[in-house]
Design an enzyme around this catalytic site. Structure first.
Site, PDB file in Angstrom:
ATOM      1  N   CYS A 145       0.854  -1.183   0.000  1.00  0.00           N
ATOM      2  CA  CYS A 145       0.000   0.000   0.000  1.00  0.00           C
ATOM      3  C   CYS A 145       0.893   1.236   0.000  1.00  0.00           C
ATOM      4  O   CYS A 145       2.049   1.178   0.402  1.00  0.00           O
ATOM      5  CB  CYS A 145      -0.887   0.030   1.234  1.00  0.00           C
ATOM      6  SG  CYS A 145      -1.934  -1.431   1.366  1.00  0.00           S
ATOM      7  N   ARG A 167       2.167   1.441  -5.848  1.00  0.00           N
ATOM      8  CA  ARG A 167       2.294   0.479  -4.752  1.00  0.00           C
ATOM      9  C   ARG A 167       1.023  -0.345  -4.538  1.00  0.00           C
ATOM     10  O   ARG A 167       1.041  -1.355  -3.822  1.00  0.00           O
ATOM     11  CB  ARG A 167       2.638   1.214  -3.457  1.00  0.00           C
ATOM     12  CG  ARG A 167       3.931   1.979  -3.515  1.00  0.00           C
ATOM     13  CD  ARG A 167       4.190   2.693  -2.225  1.00  0.00           C
ATOM     14  NE  ARG A 167       4.409   1.751  -1.149  1.00  0.00           N
ATOM     15  CZ  ARG A 167       5.580   1.255  -0.803  1.00  0.00           C
ATOM     16  NH1 ARG A 167       6.661   1.632  -1.437  1.00  0.00           N
ATOM     17  NH2 ARG A 167       5.686   0.400   0.184  1.00  0.00           N
ATOM     18  N   TRP A 174      -3.367  -2.011  -1.698  1.00  0.00           N
ATOM     19  CA  TRP A 174      -3.258  -3.321  -2.339  1.00  0.00           C
ATOM     20  C   TRP A 174      -3.884  -4.282  -1.345  1.00  0.00           C
ATOM     21  O   TRP A 174      -3.343  -4.502  -0.256  1.00  0.00           O
ATOM     22  CB  TRP A 174      -1.794  -3.681  -2.597  1.00  0.00           C
ATOM     23  CG  TRP A 174      -1.612  -4.928  -3.414  1.00  0.00           C
ATOM     24  CD1 TRP A 174      -1.697  -5.037  -4.769  1.00  0.00           C
ATOM     25  CD2 TRP A 174      -1.292  -6.241  -2.927  1.00  0.00           C
ATOM     26  NE1 TRP A 174      -1.461  -6.346  -5.158  1.00  0.00           N
ATOM     27  CE2 TRP A 174      -1.209  -7.105  -4.041  1.00  0.00           C
ATOM     28  CE3 TRP A 174      -1.084  -6.778  -1.668  1.00  0.00           C
ATOM     29  CZ2 TRP A 174      -0.920  -8.452  -3.935  1.00  0.00           C
ATOM     30  CZ3 TRP A 174      -0.795  -8.129  -1.549  1.00  0.00           C
ATOM     31  CH2 TRP A 174      -0.711  -8.950  -2.688  1.00  0.00           C
ATOM     32  N   ASN A 220      -0.120  -0.015   6.062  1.00  0.00           N
ATOM     33  CA  ASN A 220       0.485  -0.865   5.037  1.00  0.00           C
ATOM     34  C   ASN A 220       1.063  -2.065   5.759  1.00  0.00           C
ATOM     35  O   ASN A 220       1.811  -1.882   6.721  1.00  0.00           O
ATOM     36  CB  ASN A 220       1.590  -0.085   4.312  1.00  0.00           C
ATOM     37  CG  ASN A 220       2.408  -0.961   3.384  1.00  0.00           C
ATOM     38  OD1 ASN A 220       1.899  -1.936   2.846  1.00  0.00           O
ATOM     39  ND2 ASN A 220       3.663  -0.610   3.189  1.00  0.00           N
ATOM     40  N   GLY A 221       0.735  -3.277   5.315  1.00  0.00           N
ATOM     41  CA  GLY A 221       1.286  -4.467   5.968  1.00  0.00           C
ATOM     42  C   GLY A 221       0.175  -5.404   6.386  1.00  0.00           C
ATOM     43  O   GLY A 221      -0.943  -5.337   5.858  1.00  0.00           O
ATOM     44  N   GLU A 274      13.324 -13.774 -17.751  1.00  0.00           N
ATOM     45  CA  GLU A 274      12.882 -12.397 -17.526  1.00  0.00           C
ATOM     46  C   GLU A 274      11.899 -11.968 -18.628  1.00  0.00           C
ATOM     47  O   GLU A 274      10.891 -11.307 -18.351  1.00  0.00           O
ATOM     48  CB  GLU A 274      14.109 -11.468 -17.474  1.00  0.00           C
ATOM     49  CG  GLU A 274      13.823  -9.989 -17.351  1.00  0.00           C
ATOM     50  CD  GLU A 274      13.034  -9.590 -16.101  1.00  0.00           C
ATOM     51  OE1 GLU A 274      12.817 -10.423 -15.214  1.00  0.00           O
ATOM     52  OE2 GLU A 274      12.595  -8.427 -16.052  1.00  0.00           O
ATOM     53  N   LYS A 312       8.066 -10.781 -17.819  1.00  0.00           N
ATOM     54  CA  LYS A 312       7.544  -9.478 -18.247  1.00  0.00           C
ATOM     55  C   LYS A 312       6.250  -9.660 -19.023  1.00  0.00           C
ATOM     56  O   LYS A 312       5.295  -8.910 -18.848  1.00  0.00           O
ATOM     57  CB  LYS A 312       8.551  -8.746 -19.155  1.00  0.00           C
ATOM     58  CG  LYS A 312       9.746  -8.117 -18.499  1.00  0.00           C
ATOM     59  CD  LYS A 312       9.486  -6.787 -17.818  1.00  0.00           C
ATOM     60  CE  LYS A 312       9.251  -6.992 -16.362  1.00  0.00           C
ATOM     61  NZ  LYS A 312      10.398  -7.158 -15.522  1.00  0.00           N
ATOM     62  N   GLU A 372       3.331 -10.693 -16.755  1.00  0.00           N
ATOM     63  CA  GLU A 372       2.971  -9.588 -15.870  1.00  0.00           C
ATOM     64  C   GLU A 372       2.178  -8.501 -16.599  1.00  0.00           C
ATOM     65  O   GLU A 372       1.238  -7.930 -16.045  1.00  0.00           O
ATOM     66  CB  GLU A 372       4.300  -9.023 -15.338  1.00  0.00           C
ATOM     67  CG  GLU A 372       4.210  -7.969 -14.299  1.00  0.00           C
ATOM     68  CD  GLU A 372       5.610  -7.571 -13.794  1.00  0.00           C
ATOM     69  OE1 GLU A 372       6.599  -7.752 -14.535  1.00  0.00           O
ATOM     70  OE2 GLU A 372       5.687  -7.054 -12.683  1.00  0.00           O
ATOM     71  N   HIS A 378      13.536 -32.431 -23.038  1.00  0.00           N
ATOM     72  CA  HIS A 378      13.174 -33.231 -21.863  1.00  0.00           C
ATOM     73  C   HIS A 378      11.712 -33.000 -21.456  1.00  0.00           C
ATOM     74  O   HIS A 378      11.327 -33.362 -20.354  1.00  0.00           O
ATOM     75  CB  HIS A 378      14.126 -32.924 -20.708  1.00  0.00           C
ATOM     76  CG  HIS A 378      15.558 -33.203 -21.042  1.00  0.00           C
ATOM     77  ND1 HIS A 378      16.045 -34.486 -21.198  1.00  0.00           N
ATOM     78  CD2 HIS A 378      16.589 -32.373 -21.312  1.00  0.00           C
ATOM     79  CE1 HIS A 378      17.323 -34.435 -21.527  1.00  0.00           C
ATOM     80  NE2 HIS A 378      17.684 -33.164 -21.605  1.00  0.00           N
ATOM     81  N   LYS A 425       3.969  -2.718  -6.675  1.00  0.00           N
ATOM     82  CA  LYS A 425       5.396  -2.557  -6.930  1.00  0.00           C
ATOM     83  C   LYS A 425       6.247  -3.141  -5.819  1.00  0.00           C
ATOM     84  O   LYS A 425       7.219  -3.837  -6.057  1.00  0.00           O
ATOM     85  CB  LYS A 425       5.682  -1.058  -7.074  1.00  0.00           C
ATOM     86  CG  LYS A 425       7.123  -0.720  -7.388  1.00  0.00           C
ATOM     87  CD  LYS A 425       7.420  -0.980  -8.822  1.00  0.00           C
ATOM     88  CE  LYS A 425       8.852  -0.727  -9.193  1.00  0.00           C
ATOM     89  NZ  LYS A 425       9.221  -1.393 -10.439  1.00  0.00           N
TER      90      LYS A 425
HETATM   91  O1  M6R Z   1      11.798  -4.483  -4.982  1.00  0.00           O
HETATM   92  P1  M6R Z   1      12.319  -5.837  -5.364  1.00  0.00           P
HETATM   93  O2  M6R Z   1      13.429  -5.772  -6.366  1.00  0.00           O
HETATM   94  O3  M6R Z   1      12.731  -6.644  -4.157  1.00  0.00           O
HETATM   95  O4  M6R Z   1      11.106  -6.592  -6.021  1.00  0.00           O
HETATM   96  C1  M6R Z   1      11.196  -7.929  -6.397  1.00  0.00           C
HETATM   97  C2  M6R Z   1      10.041  -8.342  -7.308  1.00  0.00           C
HETATM   98  O5  M6R Z   1       8.818  -8.186  -6.628  1.00  0.00           O
HETATM   99  C3  M6R Z   1       9.998  -7.529  -8.599  1.00  0.00           C
HETATM  100  O6  M6R Z   1      11.199  -7.633  -9.289  1.00  0.00           O
HETATM  101  C4  M6R Z   1       8.850  -8.020  -9.511  1.00  0.00           C
HETATM  102  O7  M6R Z   1       9.099  -9.322  -9.927  1.00  0.00           O
HETATM  103  C5  M6R Z   1       8.686  -7.068 -10.704  1.00  0.00           C
HETATM  104  N1  M6R Z   1       7.368  -6.511 -10.702  1.00  0.00           N
HETATM  105  C6  M6R Z   1       8.870  -7.728 -12.020  1.00  0.00           C
HETATM  106  O8  M6R Z   1       8.735  -6.820 -13.069  1.00  0.00           O
END
Ligand code: M6R
Length: 605
Positions: free
Chosen positions: A2, A27, A75, A101-102, A480, A484, A487, A503, A600
């Site tokens: 949040c 966030r 969130w 937040n938490g 990666e 992406k 996501e 495999h 985020k």
């Molecule tokens: O803030 P951080 O680098 O620790 O975050 C880790 C992951 O949550 C972050 O890299 C997430 O996978 C991204 N949204 C990917 O694009």
């Protein structure tokens, strides 16, 4: 997860609170709400709405003038994303408002107890228990909100950032944190509290760090920080190096696109002054002599940077490296001791899984050398040494420039370990450094060629699945690329080590399946092996989009990137993968900067 912001000062509070929420919306965007202290002793003015901040903004037509207030962008964890579960939450008199937040782990027992005492609840959240508890405690402490906050925090289990405001003292905001971020912005006749500095960098570059289990009490003129016992603590001030414009879209359609184009600068900034060796300011706190193993812990995109780091560290510094998903690590109770170097990688520095894994390793005596993009965040604060990345604020939820700078940090650490251990010749070292220095210019070259790639991506808009293949450091790049795409495009995507296809995963290939092949450096042994793997999928109907430094005869579409040192290739090959994911999200009408269900900074386990 949040976003939290508080303002007290001379301005009309709505403006900085709303601006802060706009900058923190990355966030979490399940709901948003604001509470303002308008008239002393009267109920607070409050407005909150499910959905994005825009929904709340649409209701803000007649807002009374106030000089202090708090705002929240959510969130959802406990309780669905509805109006009634949106923060702030109020006490039964409507005079005390709280944002959080938490996760409050003992909220059920607290709620049962509070309901027995006559408190009426109006949401399904864990947070609401805290506002009722705070209300009782404040009465017990003769209206001292800070004393009440200290008492309440001692009763809570879990992770939290809390901000509270009471209409009896309209200019006062009290905050607290445990395992969740909160920073103080120090202004001139005004002060701020927020989840991160982007919320207030337009107003002040002066900030204060807050430690674990600390309570902060602010008015326009005064800031007092205490521990839970009420002892006043010294203030740890720092200057924010980020520029306010870095948190604006600057003419780009989306933050993500802007951040993709910022990568040459982010990489250059992270390299500056470091290729000749990491200076003692960075490494003074950590002794790298006598380590027997390296463990990298991270999540998501940062985990992929760690995988690339493994290849570089093992090869250049001749030491064994494990890369661990932070969320799995500590629950396995792995063997780790004082000879282990642990490298947590985190853009935000607040990811709960990474933080907890790091704390586990630390409790066993490991030496901690963090890689982080956010000054003053929890992970660097609890580490022996930190290599900061200089990506600047990354606002889009999908990580791009932070990833590239994390790769650079891994190469710098690998070189540093190689120097400490004497495992590279001067010639080998210099060759890597030369290639590193050329990377910003080469990323520029890649970016100059992305327009045709955007057009090509749109052709696959209706594909049900996309696969990514790589070998060696191209494998984490493939992972990666797939992350992406999942996501952003909400599309099935998988990254595979190309040698693994036979495999099992090759069964996924069907007529027309788009397959992105991240090619190893031309002329290398692996380039030949990879070319064979590509032939295998092409023979089964795949459409091949190859990314590499030389043309591939079997490719249906070729994306050329400049040649570089083989271990540095992901810094270039990932850029087209980011563009594919970006364009696919646009083509499918998705929200690029705030993809569904995500946030985020993931500050819950
Ligand atoms: O803030 P951080 O680098 O620790 O975050 C880790 C992951 O949550 C972050 O890299 C997430 O996978 C991204 N949204 C990917 O694009």
């Amino acid at each position: 997860m949040c976003g939290i912001v508080g303002y007290t000062g001379k301005a009309t509070a709505l403006t900085p609170v709303l601006e802060g929420l706009r900058r923190l919306e990355y966030r979490g965007y399940d709901s948003a709400g604001i509470a303002l202290a308008v008239t002393k002793g009267e109920p607070l003015w409050i407005e909150k709405r499910a959905g994005k901040l825009g929904n709340l903004e649409a209701t803000l037509t007649r807002v009374p003038d106030a000089h202090s207030g708090i705002g929240h962008t959510r969130w959802a964890t406990h309780g669905g994303p509805t109006d009634r579960n949106a923060h702030p939450h109020l006490d039964n008199e409507g005079k005390l408002a709280l944002i959080h937040n938490g996760i409050i782990e003992n909220y059920v027992e607290l709620r049962e107890e509070l309901e027995k005492r006559g408190h009426i609840f109006s949401s399904d959240t864990d947070t609401e228990s805290v506002v009722h508890l705070l209300s009782d405690s404040r009465k017990k402490h003769n209206g001292d909100l800070a004393a009440a906050m200290r008492e309440v925090c001692a009763e809570l289990r879990g992770s939290f950032t809390l901000l509270a405001i009471h209409s009896d003292e309209p200019g006062r905001i009290v905050g607290a944190r445990r395992n969740s971020p909160l920073v103080v912005g120090v202004g001139d006749g005004e002060n701020f509290l927020a989840s991160d500095v982007s919320a207030f960098i337009a107003y002040t570059k002066n900030a204060l760090e807050l430690g674990q289990d600390e309570v902060v009490d602010i008015t326009a003129e005064k800031i007092v920080i205490t521990n839970l016992a009420g002892d006043v603590l010294p203030q740890k001030a720092y200057e924010i190096s980020w520029d306010a414009s870095a948190a604006e879209r600057g003419g780009f359609e989306h933050f993500m696109l802007k951040e993709i184009y910022e990568q040459p600068k982010a990489v250059a900034d992270t390299l500056i002054g470091r290729t000749a060796g990491l200076d003692s300011e960075i490494t003074a706190g950590i002794n790298l002599e006598g380590i027997t193993k390296v463990v990298i812990i991270a999540c998501g995109t940062a985990f992929h940077a760690g995988l690339v780091g493994k290849y570089a560290i093992e090869n250049w510094a001749n030491i064994s490296v494990d890369v661990e998903l932070a969320s799995e690590y500590r629950y396995r109770e792995p063997s780790v001791d004082g000879t282990t170097l642990v490298i947590p990688i985190s853009q935000s520095g607040e990811t709960m899984d990474t933080l907890m894994a790091m704390r586990y390793a630390r409790s066993k005596g490991a030496r901690i050398f963090a890689v982080c993009n956010t000054n003053g965040s929890t992970i660097p604060r609890e580490s022996d040494a930190v290599l900061y990345t200089y990506a600047g604020p990354e606002i889009a939820v999908a990580s791009t420039k932070a990833f590239l700078t994390q790769l650079i940090a891994m190469y710098l650490i690998a070189l540093h370990l190689a120097t400490v251990r004497g495992t590279l010749t001067q010639k080998e070292h210099d060759e890597i450094v030369t290639h590193l220095a050329e990377l910003p210019g080469k990323i520029e070259q890649v970016l100059e060629t992305v327009e045709p790639l955007r057009e090509l991506t749109r052709k696959f808009k209706s594909a049900s699945s996309m696969l990514f293949l790589g070998r060696h450091v191209g494998f984490p790049a493939a992972l990666e690329g797939a992350l992406k795409l999942k996501e952003l495009a909400y599309m099935h995507a998988e990254g595979f080590a190309a040698g693994e296809l036979k495999h099992g995963p090759i069964a996924l290939i069907d007529q027309g399946t788009p397959v992105v092949a991240v090619m190893p450096a031309a002329g290398s042994l692996l380039a030949e092996k990879m070319a064979s793997n590509v032939q295998e999928v092409k023979a089964r109907g795949a459409v091949i989009i190859a990314i590499g430094d030389a043309d591939l005869a079997s490719a249906d579409h070729m994306i050329r990137i400049p040649a570089t040192h083989p271990f540095l290739e992901p810094v270039l090959s990932v850029v087209p993968l980011q563009v594919i994911a970006y364009e696919m999200a646009v083509a499918r009408g998705n929200d690029v900067d705030q993809p569904r269900n995500l946030a985020k900074s993931v500050t819950v386990e």
